[in-house]
Design a protein around this motif. Structure first.
Motif, PDB file in Angstrom:
ATOM      1  N   SER A 206       0.839  -1.189   0.000  1.00 33.52           N
ATOM      2  CA  SER A 206       0.000   0.000   0.000  1.00 33.52           C
ATOM      3  C   SER A 206       0.881   1.248   0.000  1.00 33.52           C
ATOM      4  O   SER A 206       2.110   1.188   0.094  1.00 33.52           O
ATOM      5  CB  SER A 206      -0.915  -0.009   1.220  1.00 33.52           C
ATOM      6  OG  SER A 206      -0.143   0.001   2.420  1.00 33.52           O
ATOM      7  N   GLN A 207       0.238   2.398  -0.065  1.00 38.31           N
ATOM      8  CA  GLN A 207       0.976   3.654  -0.129  1.00 38.31           C
ATOM      9  C   GLN A 207       1.782   3.922   1.144  1.00 38.31           C
ATOM     10  O   GLN A 207       2.887   4.429   1.102  1.00 38.31           O
ATOM     11  CB  GLN A 207      -0.012   4.807  -0.376  1.00 38.31           C
ATOM     12  CG  GLN A 207      -0.661   4.785  -1.746  1.00 38.31           C
ATOM     13  CD  GLN A 207       0.328   5.044  -2.866  1.00 38.31           C
ATOM     14  OE1 GLN A 207       1.337   5.709  -2.675  1.00 38.31           O
ATOM     15  NE2 GLN A 207       0.040   4.490  -4.041  1.00 38.31           N
ATOM     16  N   GLY A 208       1.253   3.551   2.294  1.00 44.33           N
ATOM     17  CA  GLY A 208       1.938   3.822   3.558  1.00 44.33           C
ATOM     18  C   GLY A 208       3.077   2.869   3.859  1.00 44.33           C
ATOM     19  O   GLY A 208       3.798   3.058   4.847  1.00 44.33           O
ATOM     20  N   GLN A 209       3.252   1.834   3.024  1.00 44.49           N
ATOM     21  CA  GLN A 209       4.293   0.839   3.256  1.00 44.49           C
ATOM     22  C   GLN A 209       5.341   0.849   2.159  1.00 44.49           C
ATOM     23  O   GLN A 209       6.070  -0.131   1.973  1.00 44.49           O
ATOM     24  CB  GLN A 209       3.668  -0.557   3.338  1.00 44.49           C
ATOM     25  CG  GLN A 209       2.632  -0.692   4.448  1.00 44.49           C
ATOM     26  CD  GLN A 209       1.879  -2.005   4.371  1.00 44.49           C
ATOM     27  OE1 GLN A 209       1.861  -2.661   3.340  1.00 44.49           O
ATOM     28  NE2 GLN A 209       1.241  -2.384   5.474  1.00 44.49           N
ATOM     29  N   ALA A 210       5.452   1.949   1.433  1.00 50.25           N
ATOM     30  CA  ALA A 210       6.338   2.001   0.273  1.00 50.25           C
ATOM     31  C   ALA A 210       7.787   2.245   0.650  1.00 50.25           C
ATOM     32  O   ALA A 210       8.664   2.171  -0.215  1.00 50.25           O
ATOM     33  CB  ALA A 210       5.877   3.091  -0.694  1.00 50.25           C
ATOM     34  N   GLY A 211       8.096   2.541   1.907  1.00 48.16           N
ATOM     35  CA  GLY A 211       9.474   2.855   2.287  1.00 48.16           C
ATOM     36  C   GLY A 211      10.421   1.688   2.100  1.00 48.16           C
ATOM     37  O   GLY A 211      11.507   1.825   1.529  1.00 48.16           O
ATOM     38  N   SER A 212      10.005   0.505   2.551  1.00 50.10           N
ATOM     39  CA  SER A 212      10.859  -0.678   2.419  1.00 50.10           C
ATOM     40  C   SER A 212      11.040  -1.066   0.956  1.00 50.10           C
ATOM     41  O   SER A 212      12.127  -1.492   0.544  1.00 50.10           O
ATOM     42  CB  SER A 212      10.260  -1.833   3.204  1.00 50.10           C
ATOM     43  OG  SER A 212       8.939  -2.107   2.747  1.00 50.10           O
ATOM     44  N   VAL A 213       9.981  -0.920   0.144  1.00 53.04           N
ATOM     45  CA  VAL A 213      10.077  -1.243  -1.284  1.00 53.04           C
ATOM     46  C   VAL A 213      11.040  -0.292  -1.980  1.00 53.04           C
ATOM     47  O   VAL A 213      11.836  -0.694  -2.836  1.00 53.04           O
ATOM     48  CB  VAL A 213       8.682  -1.191  -1.926  1.00 53.04           C
ATOM     49  CG1 VAL A 213       8.773  -1.498  -3.419  1.00 53.04           C
ATOM     50  CG2 VAL A 213       7.739  -2.164  -1.248  1.00 53.04           C
ATOM     51  N   THR A 214      10.992   0.979  -1.613  1.00 51.87           N
ATOM     52  CA  THR A 214      11.890   1.972  -2.214  1.00 51.87           C
ATOM     53  C   THR A 214      13.350   1.649  -1.898  1.00 51.87           C
ATOM     54  O   THR A 214      14.225   1.739  -2.769  1.00 51.87           O
ATOM     55  CB  THR A 214      11.522   3.367  -1.699  1.00 51.87           C
ATOM     56  OG1 THR A 214      10.150   3.633  -1.991  1.00 51.87           O
ATOM     57  CG2 THR A 214      12.398   4.416  -2.357  1.00 51.87           C
ATOM     58  N   ARG A 215      13.622   1.277  -0.641  1.00 50.93           N
ATOM     59  CA  ARG A 215      15.000   0.931  -0.274  1.00 50.93           C
ATOM     60  C   ARG A 215      15.498  -0.276  -1.060  1.00 50.93           C
ATOM     61  O   ARG A 215      16.635  -0.298  -1.550  1.00 50.93           O
ATOM     62  CB  ARG A 215      15.083   0.646   1.227  1.00 50.93           C
ATOM     63  CG  ARG A 215      15.004   1.872   2.090  1.00 50.93           C
ATOM     64  CD  ARG A 215      15.431   1.563   3.515  1.00 50.93           C
ATOM     65  NE  ARG A 215      14.566   0.571   4.155  1.00 50.93           N
ATOM     66  CZ  ARG A 215      13.462   0.872   4.830  1.00 50.93           C
ATOM     67  NH1 ARG A 215      13.077   2.147   4.949  1.00 50.93           N
ATOM     68  NH2 ARG A 215      12.724  -0.081   5.384  1.00 50.93           N
TER      69      ARG A 215
END
Length: 725
Positions: free
Chosen positions: A688-697
């Motif tokens: 989801s949008q609020g969990q994109a931090g780990s995917v970005t890293r």
């Protein structure tokens, strides 16, 4: 001087001598008489008797009556000499001899000789100025016995010698007196100085005693003042303590009132939440009833309808579990209401998604029917060929898309996982008696063994290699059954039959806990902990199996394994199985959960690539880098989980990517390319949008690695210089 020591002996000898018996006359010095004068004198004439006789012009008849020295006796009554016979050898004439006249040849030489003696001793010569007139005495003078001139001369010499000896004695006596006076003066001066020193010493002692008395009085005064101050301080503290106690009593009363008010409000809010929970349950059941009849009418694929129904039943079970807890007399908490509202929201979303899917399916079917009709009209054969090509391409793509993607681990992996858990459970059951003992000594032994196992693991750090080796040796000694010192006491696993199993289990549990807490907060700490764990694993394989069992139990993604929710399992129990911490306050936050999982995966990634440098490198690695390749391959064969998969992949590759790159080279880069092109889109699809931090890293890491064709070594990796420190 030497003579001073004999002074008193000399005086004692003089006292006992005949001269010491003389009676002292104080008038001797005034009259000029010597003390010893007349002591040795003989009753004889003066040496000047010859001159006197010459002046007197005595007749030869008188001379005939003269006796020799020692030949005449004196009458004590008259003092006149009596005639006595004279020997032939005497110098004086005998009484029977004829008288010699003055002018005779025999008398003239004697007179001349007397004159010469007078000239030799002028002190005894008669004064020329004094004319002695002859004494006229009608009474005839008595006869005088005269000595010979030689005897007279000798007598004069003796008198002169005695005078000289007397003068010398006086001089020596005066010198001795002066010496004695000086000695007495020096003794008196020395005694005076000693007296002064004694007086000064006494005065110093008096001053010291006075000073000590003064100091003692000052100390007593200071102690008195200090005791008075202490009493005053105690009084003040007592007053302050009374004030504090009064304040605490007031605060306790206020706290009691607040708690009573809070309890009342809690009861009110609990009743409101209970009513709201009942409403939520009623709505969810109604929605679930709406879902059941709608399922057969949908034209979508049957697996999708099954998943919708399964998920709806799970949501109903969650709400029912919360309601069941409230039926036991407790009000639902805010977290329970959050779970119920979230379930209601998800149920609504599920029905909405199902309806949209049904509408899309119907619309798609209509479009396909229209296209088919148009194709039949235009070109039946061409349409069929194209349709066959499309269906073939779609089926190939679908197979490639679905190939290897699973929702659970492989059977061999699950079997291995279950064997590790069974082994750990059997070990825990073996020392159950040690845990539940009521014996005080056994309890103390259990505490000492637990401290000896866990404290060294807590002390692991990257300060120096020598410190790390010391910790490893201590753990190895404990696991080998030898005694170690812990908390000042010696302890050994041989003191209890199940001591080794207990220490091995607790040691493995502590290693995993360090990854869960220490490594999660400080990523560099993974390497010193992992290298010690790897060394212990190599020497004691049983501990390594327990480490894996504890790691898989707390982080099932390290298998990797996604445990399914079984029938009858509550939501809290299922969340515990997934690795969440469930406490009275509810389930832990997602950030805290991901942080703990990240720490344990980093520890596992460090363990599989490190070996203890001082161990035997002849044998195989107990859990080497091939297990990292297995974990990564199985992770990519399973459907990704939102937020979890991206986080764990990034942590694993950041720690272990450099070692895998060196080991597998081209195959590793193919795997990285597969993750970027095929697996990363799947992760993005479930994120989801609020969990994109780990995917970005993860995405940035993959792009940077593929662009540079290099994965840098992880931070905190132990160098060769570290082991020399």
């Amino acid at each position: 001087m030497p003579a001073e020591s004999l002074r008193w002996d000399t005086l004692e000898a003089l006292k006992n001598s005949p001269k010491g018996r003389l009676k002292y006359n104080p008038d001797w010095l005034e009259k000029g008489e010597d003390i010893l004068s007349g002591c040795n004198e003989a009753p004889s004439l003066s040496p000047l008797s010859g001159l006197i006789l010459k002046r007197l012009n005595m007749s030869p008849r008188a001379l005939q009556k003269t006796c020799s020295l020692g030949s005449a006796s004196t009458d004590p009554g008259t003092g006149l000499s009596e005639e006595a016979p004279v020997s032939s050898t005497s110098p004086f004439p005998s009484a029977n001899a004829q008288p010699t006249p003055l002018s005779s040849p025999q008398l003239v030489p004697r007179l001349k000789k007397d004159t010469e003696q007078a000239s030799l001793f002028p002190a005894f010569a008669p004064d020329a100025s004094n004319n002695l007139s002859p004494v006229t005495n009608p009474i005839p003078s008595p006869t005088i016995s005269l000595l010979s001139p030689r005897a007279t001369q000798m007598e004069g010499f003796i008198r002169i010698f005695e005078e000289k000896h007397r003068a010398k004695a006086k001089m020596e006596l005066s010198l001795r007196q002066e010496l004695q006076e000086k000695l007495v003066a020096s003794v008196a001066s020395r005694e005076s100085e000693q007296l002064k020193r004694f007086e000064e010493l006494m005065e110093l002692k008096q001053r010291q005693e006075y000073q000590s008395m003064t100091d003692m009085m000052d100390r007593e005064y200071a102690l008195t003042q200090e005791s008075i101050g202490r009493q005053e301080k105690l009084k003040e503290e007592h007053k302050n303590r009374i004030k504090i106690l009064n304040l605490r009593l007031r605060e306790a009363e206020q706290q009691r009132l607040r708690e009573a008010e809070f309890e009342r409000q809690r009861q009110v809010e609990g009743r409101e939440r209970l009513r709201a929970l009942n409403a939520v349950q009623e709505e969810i059941l109604q929605l679930n009833q709406l879902l059941e009849p709608a399922a057969p009418t949908q034209s979508g694929p049957s697996p999708d309808l099954t998943s919708y129904s399964t998920r709806a039943n799970q949501l109903c079970s969650q709400v029912s579990e919360v309601v069941r807890m409230t039926a036991e007399g407790e009000f639902p908490s805010v977290e329970d209401m959050t779970v119920a509202e979230r379930a209601l929201h998800e149920m609504r979303s599920l029905i909405r998604v199902m309806q949209e899917a049904a509408a899309q399916a119907q619309e798609k079917r209509k479009k396909e029917q229209e296209e088919e009709e148009e194709r039949r009209k235009m070109a039946m054969l061409q349409a069929q060929q194209e349709e066959q090509k499309k269906s073939a391409a779609l089926s190939a793509k679908e197979k490639a898309r679905k190939k290897g993607l699973q929702t659970k681990a492989e059977q061999s992996t699950l079997k291995w996982y279950q064997e590790l858990q069974d082994s750990a459970n059997q070990c825990a059951q073996s020392f159950e008696g040690l845990n539940n003992t009521k014996d005080i000594q056994t309890k103390k032994l259990r505490m000492e063994l637990q401290k000896a196992a866990t404290i060294p693991v807590s002390q692991i750090s990257s300060i120096s290699g020598s410190k790390l080796r010391e910790i490893f040796d201590k753990i190895d000694k404990l696991l080998s059954g030898r005694s170690v010192v812990s908390g000042g006491k010696s302890v050994s696993t041989s003191q209890h039959p199940n001591g080794l199993d207990f220490v091995s289990y607790k040691l493995a549990e502590k290693f995993v806990k360090q990854g869960e807490e220490e490594v999660a907060s400080h990523h560099e700490a993974a390497f010193p902990i992992a290298v010690v764990a790897s060394g212990v694993w190599e020497l004691h394989p049983k501990v390594g199996d327990f480490i894996l069992a504890h790691l898989h139990k707390k982080c099932p993604y390290a298998v990797p394994h996604y445990p399914p929710m079984k029938d009858g399992t509550s939501v809290e129990e299922y969340q515990k199985i997934l690795g969440y911490r469930v406490e009275d306050g509810g389930v832990e936050a997602q950030d805290s959960f991901l942080k703990r999982m990240s720490g344990m995966i980093r520890l596992y990634a460090a363990m599989i690539q490190l070996r203890w440098p001082y161990g035997s490198k002849q044998g195989p690695d107990p859990h080497g880098l091939n297990n990292g390749w297995r974990w990564l391959a199985q992770m990519l064969n399973m459907e990704p989980l939102a937020d979890v998969t991206a986080t764990l992949l990034f942590d694993f590759l950041e720690v272990c990517g450099n070692a895998l790159m060196k080991q597998y080279q081209v195959q590793f880069w193919k795997l990285i390319l597969l993750i970027q092109e095929e697996y990363l889109p799947r992760i993005e699809a479930v994120t989801s949008q609020g969990q994109a931090g780990s995917v970005t890293r993860l995405k940035q890491f993959l792009e940077s690695s593929l662009r540079s064709r290099q994965i840098p070594p992880p931070k905190g990796q132990l160098s060769s210089h570290f082991w020399r420190s």
